[in-house]
Design an enzyme around this catalytic site. Structure first.
Site, PDB file in Angstrom:
ATOM      1  NE  ARG A   1      -5.072   3.286  -6.594  1.00 52.84           N
ATOM      2  CZ  ARG A   1      -4.458   2.192  -6.913  1.00 52.84           C
ATOM      3  NH1 ARG A   1      -4.267   1.681  -8.344  1.00 52.84           N
ATOM      4  NH2 ARG A   1      -4.125   1.407  -6.339  1.00 52.84           N
TER       5      ARG A   1
ATOM      6  CG  ASN B   1      -0.750   5.254  -1.177  1.00 55.42           C
ATOM      7  OD1 ASN B   1      -1.389   4.919  -1.973  1.00 55.42           O
ATOM      8  ND2 ASN B   1      -1.026   5.377   0.250  1.00 55.42           N
TER       9      ASN B   1
ATOM     10  CD  GLU C   1      -3.051  -0.904   0.287  1.00 51.53           C
ATOM     11  OE1 GLU C   1      -2.890  -0.035  -0.364  1.00 51.53           O
ATOM     12  OE2 GLU C   1      -3.725  -1.900   0.095  1.00 51.53           O
TER      13      GLU C   1
HETATM   14  N1  LIG Z   1       3.149   9.211  -0.765  1.00 52.46           N
HETATM   15  C1  LIG Z   1       2.206  10.009  -1.142  1.00 52.46           C
HETATM   16  N2  LIG Z   1       2.416  11.163  -1.804  1.00 52.46           N
HETATM   17  C2  LIG Z   1       1.491  12.238  -1.816  1.00 52.46           C
HETATM   18  N3  LIG Z   1       0.171  11.671  -1.703  1.00 52.46           N
HETATM   19  C3  LIG Z   1      -0.185  10.434  -0.907  1.00 52.46           C
HETATM   20  C4  LIG Z   1       0.821   9.708  -0.806  1.00 52.46           C
HETATM   21  N4  LIG Z   1       0.172   8.771  -0.275  1.00 52.46           N
HETATM   22  C5  LIG Z   1      -1.189   8.818  -0.090  1.00 52.46           C
HETATM   23  N5  LIG Z   1      -1.419  10.334  -0.716  1.00 52.46           N
HETATM   24  C6  LIG Z   1      -2.769  10.730  -0.855  1.00 52.46           C
HETATM   25  O1  LIG Z   1      -3.681   9.953   0.152  1.00 52.46           O
HETATM   26  C7  LIG Z   1      -4.761   9.788  -0.550  1.00 52.46           C
HETATM   27  C8  LIG Z   1      -5.225   8.482   0.222  1.00 52.46           C
HETATM   28  O2  LIG Z   1      -4.276   7.370   0.038  1.00 52.46           O
HETATM   29  P1  LIG Z   1      -4.926   5.736   0.083  1.00 52.46           P
HETATM   30  O3  LIG Z   1      -3.623   5.156  -0.143  1.00 52.46           O
HETATM   31  O4  LIG Z   1      -5.592   5.845   1.519  1.00 52.46           O
HETATM   32  O5  LIG Z   1      -6.004   5.629  -1.042  1.00 52.46           O
HETATM   33  P2  LIG Z   1      -5.444   5.710  -2.688  1.00 52.46           P
HETATM   34  O6  LIG Z   1      -4.145   5.442  -2.888  1.00 52.46           O
HETATM   35  O7  LIG Z   1      -6.328   6.905  -3.111  1.00 52.46           O
HETATM   36  O8  LIG Z   1      -6.757   4.537  -2.957  1.00 52.46           O
HETATM   37  P3  LIG Z   1      -6.229   2.966  -2.717  1.00 52.46           P
HETATM   38  O9  LIG Z   1      -4.801   3.059  -1.882  1.00 52.46           O
HETATM   39  O10 LIG Z   1      -7.408   2.555  -2.215  1.00 52.46           O
HETATM   40  O11 LIG Z   1      -6.004   2.380  -4.398  1.00 52.46           O
HETATM   41  C9  LIG Z   1      -4.401   9.328  -1.992  1.00 52.46           C
HETATM   42  O12 LIG Z   1      -5.258   9.451  -2.747  1.00 52.46           O
HETATM   43  C10 LIG Z   1      -3.466  10.476  -2.091  1.00 52.46           C
HETATM   44  O13 LIG Z   1      -4.210  11.888  -2.342  1.00 52.46           O
HETATM   45 MG   LIG Z   2      -3.216   4.071  -1.713  1.00 50.70          MG
END
Ligand SMILES: Nc1ncnc2c1ncn2[C@@H]1O[C@H](COP(=O)(O)OP(=O)(O)OP(=O)(O)O)[C@@H](O)[C@H]1O
Ligand SMILES: [Mg+2]
Lengths: 147, 111
Positions: free
Chosen positions: A107, A52, A48
């Site tokens: 996502r 990200n 995860e």
């Molecule tokens: N390393 C990162 N750098 C920049 N933004 C991030 C990062 N990690 C998370 N985010 C932000 O936080 C949000 C939520 O992250 P999360 O992993 O919970 O959901 P997602 O990646 O959008 O969906 P999923 O993980 O279910 O595929 C992301 O949509 C993004 O905007």
């Molecule tokens: Mg994610």
């Protein structure tokens, strides 16, 4: 707590490296004889955090992802996943279940919720334009082997 | 061809295998969507028996197919979900949408 063992590695934010990253972390902690479920939890949480970095932090560019693993006396493992990407403006909001800035890419907005459910603690430090560090902590049960 | 599939004129089954993450979800998505568009099945069965790992990308994959099937008035089911994937499936809220087949329960396709 006494630090017993440590590893560091760096790789490109290419999606093909997501499998490499979770496998490498899994391999490093294998000698501690984690349960199947503990190993799966760690692999999932790492996947995860790394995804990200690939999807959000660097988006359409390729940057470096840094992983640091520390093994502490008593069986606690801390894994830091760091990027120098776009950063997160509002960390509390980003961590809310179902919140996503990339719905068009299918996502689910569940990455942080999965990290929280699959590890004992998740800490996020981030600065817009500078990058993000996610620290996962997991205490292993350290079964006594009969060997 | 990946993944292995079966269409019986009514329900389309996709036999997923290996690890489902962001990297390989794309290939599965493309293959599945073109089969849905081609056949317009009334039931999409995503068979997870061969899946050894899945992260939230898999949840996005299921949700996306669920939405697409709704467009055709069809139903989506995740079947043969291994025990190791139950926790992530439950966390997703997919259970509330009746997408996950209960263990040991047989789904009879409407004939
Ligand atoms: N390393 C990162 N750098 C920049 N933004 C991030 C990062 N990690 C998370 N985010 C932000 O936080 C949000 C939520 O992250 P999360 O992993 O919970 O959901 P997602 O990646 O959008 O969906 P999923 O993980 O279910 O595929 C992301 O949509 C993004 O905007
Ligand atoms: Mg994610």
């Amino acid at each position: 707590m006494k630090l017993l063992n440590e590893a560091n590695f760096t790789f490109d934010s290419r999606s093909c490296n997501e499998a490499f990253a979770r496998s490498a972390v899994g391999s490093f902690i294998t000698y501690l004889d984690p349960t199947v479920s503990e190993l799966n939890d760690i692999r999932t949480a790492v996947s995860e955090a790394v995804t990200n970095c690939v999807v959000h932090a660097y988006q359409d560019t390729i940057g470096k992802i840094f992983i640091n693993i520390k093994i502490w006396e008593g069986g606690t493992v801390t894994i830091k996943i760091r990027d120098k990407g776009c950063g997160i403006e509002n960390i509390a909001q980003a961590m809310e279940p179902l919140y996503t800035t990339a719905p068009s890419e299918e996502r689910a907005g569940l990455g942080f919720a999965v990290m929280q459910s699959f590890s004992d603690s998740v800490k996020v430090r981030s600065k817009p334009e500078a990058g993000t560090t996610v620290t996962l902590t997991k205490k292993l049960s350290l079964r006594v082997s009969n060997g | 061809m990946y993944p292995k599939t079966n269409y019986d004129g009514n329900s389309l089954t996709i036999y997923l295998k290996g690890e489902i993450d962001h990297h390989n979800a794309r290939e599965i998505r493309e293959a599945t969507d073109s089969l849905i568009q081609q056949n317009k099945p009334s039931l999409l069965r995503l068979d997870f028996s061969g899946v050894t790992f899945m992260d939230s990308s898999g949840i996005g994959l299921i949700m996306g197919r669920y939405r697409m099937m709704l467009l055709y008035g069809g139903k989506t089911l995740a079947v043969n979900v291994p025990e190791g994937l139950e926790r992530i499936m439950n966390l997703s809220g997919l259970g509330a949408l009746d997408i996950i087949e209960k263990r040991g329960e047989l789904y009879e396709t409407a004939q």
